[in-house]
Design a protein around this motif. Structure first.
Motif: not given
Length: 149
Positions: A88-102
């Motif tokens: 997820i990314y918030v363009p106005d604040t340039d904040e993002w978070a994510g998760d990835s793996g198997y």
């Protein structure tokens, strides 16, 4: 120009999440019938979703009491671990978070503060990638993309 930069940033985030999947693959499991609220928390209400082909769904949830959004990618049929991601990314604040793996059943949760902001979000299961840009705001038209790589 800002729009091009934001699209580039989201593309870069997707590449980062996919690259992290390859480098730091881990295995997580969960019981069948996983829900977005089970992943993000019971106070998070589903406000949007996008199918990942027939493999599952990426859910966007929102908690009105703290102003945070959460995303989770949930498989339709849990089983053998597969490459998965959510972001997820918030363009106005340039904040993002994510998760990835198997993962055997879901990727996430990933949280950002999103009250009164448009968000871009998505994820993948195996080789099917989805993204939603300019979501959940009145100011811009939402754009959805599904890619098979």
């Amino acid at each position: 120009m800002g729009s091009v930069r934001n699209i580039t940033a989201v593309g870069a985030l997707t590449t980062l999440v996919v690259g992290a999947t390859a480098m730091f693959g881990t295995t997580a499991s969960a019981a069948p019938n996983v829900t977005p609220q089970g992943v993000c928390g019971s106070a998070y209400k589903t406000v949007n979703s996008v199918p990942v082909g027939s493999l599952g769904t990426v859910y966007l949830t929102y908690n009105a009491s703290n102003g945070k959004n959460c995303v989770a990618t949930i498989r339709a049929n849990p089983g053998t671990a597969k490459a998965m991601s959510t972001y997820i990314y918030v363009p106005d604040t340039d904040e993002w978070a994510g998760d990835s793996g198997y993962y055997k059943s879901y990727a996430g949760p990933a949280y950002v503060y999103g009250k009164a902001h448009c968000v871009s979000w998505g994820g993948n299961i195996a080789n099917v990638y989805v993204s939603v840009e300019n979501s959940n705001c009145a100011a811009l038209k939402e754009r959805r993309v599904t890619e098979i790589r």
